[in-house]
Design a protein around this motif. Sequence first.
Motif, PDB file in Angstrom:
ATOM      1  N   ASN A 199       5.755  11.791  29.147  1.00  0.00           N
ATOM      2  CA  ASN A 199       4.390  11.512  28.703  1.00  0.00           C
ATOM      3  C   ASN A 199       4.363  10.529  27.546  1.00  0.00           C
ATOM      4  N   GLY A 200       5.392  10.588  26.705  1.00  0.00           N
ATOM      5  CA  GLY A 200       5.395   9.741  25.528  1.00  0.00           C
ATOM      6  C   GLY A 200       5.677   8.284  25.797  1.00  0.00           C
ATOM      7  N   LEU A 224       2.152   5.733  18.478  1.00  0.00           N
ATOM      8  CA  LEU A 224       1.401   6.130  19.670  1.00  0.00           C
ATOM      9  C   LEU A 224       2.241   7.059  20.536  1.00  0.00           C
ATOM     10  N   VAL A 225       3.532   6.734  20.677  1.00  0.00           N
ATOM     11  CA  VAL A 225       4.456   7.605  21.411  1.00  0.00           C
ATOM     12  C   VAL A 225       4.481   8.995  20.784  1.00  0.00           C
ATOM     13  N   LEU A 228       1.317  10.956  21.602  1.00  0.00           N
ATOM     14  CA  LEU A 228       1.310  11.432  22.986  1.00  0.00           C
ATOM     15  C   LEU A 228       2.224  12.654  23.139  1.00  0.00           C
ATOM     16  N   GLU A 231       0.583  15.685  21.589  1.00  0.00           N
ATOM     17  CA  GLU A 231      -0.463  16.212  22.468  1.00  0.00           C
ATOM     18  C   GLU A 231       0.154  17.045  23.590  1.00  0.00           C
ATOM     19  N   THR A 232       1.268  16.584  24.136  1.00  0.00           N
ATOM     20  CA  THR A 232       1.972  17.333  25.178  1.00  0.00           C
ATOM     21  C   THR A 232       2.440  18.684  24.644  1.00  0.00           C
TER      22      THR A 232
END
Length: 251
Positions: A199-200, A224-225, A228, A231-232
């Motif tokens: 996801n990242g 940003l990675v 993400l 969030e996962t």
Amino acid sequence: MKLAIIGAGGIGGYFGAALANAGHEVTFVARGAHLEAMQQHGLHVSHPRLTFAQAVHATDLQGLCKEDIRTYDGLILLAKSMETQPIAHALQGWFSTASSTPFVVSLQNGVENETVLCQALGSQHVIGGLTVKLSAHIVSPGHVEALGDAQIVIGPMEKTAKADVFTEALGVAFTQAGVRVEKTEEIQKELWKKLLINNGVNALCALLEVKTGTITHHPKLSQLVLGLMQETARAARALHVNLTDKDVEAM
């Protein structure tokens, strides 16, 4: 061991060939032109540490479910996640024909395959797992090319003495086949840790058409990675999988 590789494409073809080369009895379950080629001309696998070109027992899922289920020790799933539900349904019917059934091992991508299999077959029959450090694809029907130091992570969805014995035996079989094996008591956490990476970075790499290192070393994209991945981890915790901030930082 007698094993069936359900989804004997690139990675499945490599694993099946490596296990067969190590002396295990393997059934390759595929479809279409790739299945026809294996049935007529055998399977050909090219890897820096394995060259395999042999006749193999290849069939489709319907053909597998006509065999004696009691003769199999394990069924290894390497099909696409979208195919897990229909495969589980077919296996459910096959399992109902015998009192003794094999373990089902998912080495697929994603975090939902094991849940689907547990719901259909019972968690006592399912071994969770994932594949890392291996790239493989079908270059033409019946021909597979693979690269990388293959590794699997496996662990039972429900801890029982029988599951422990099978997991140990499967680990030995894969080790004999030249595949590094890591056994874990927290397979759900390991599945989600791999999803952190997917996801990242995967979508960003595809959108920007760059390699992973480019975005992870970029001052803005790396943040940003990280977002993400965080969030996962929150999604994992909502499903009672304990992925901590330290896990995110480590990955």
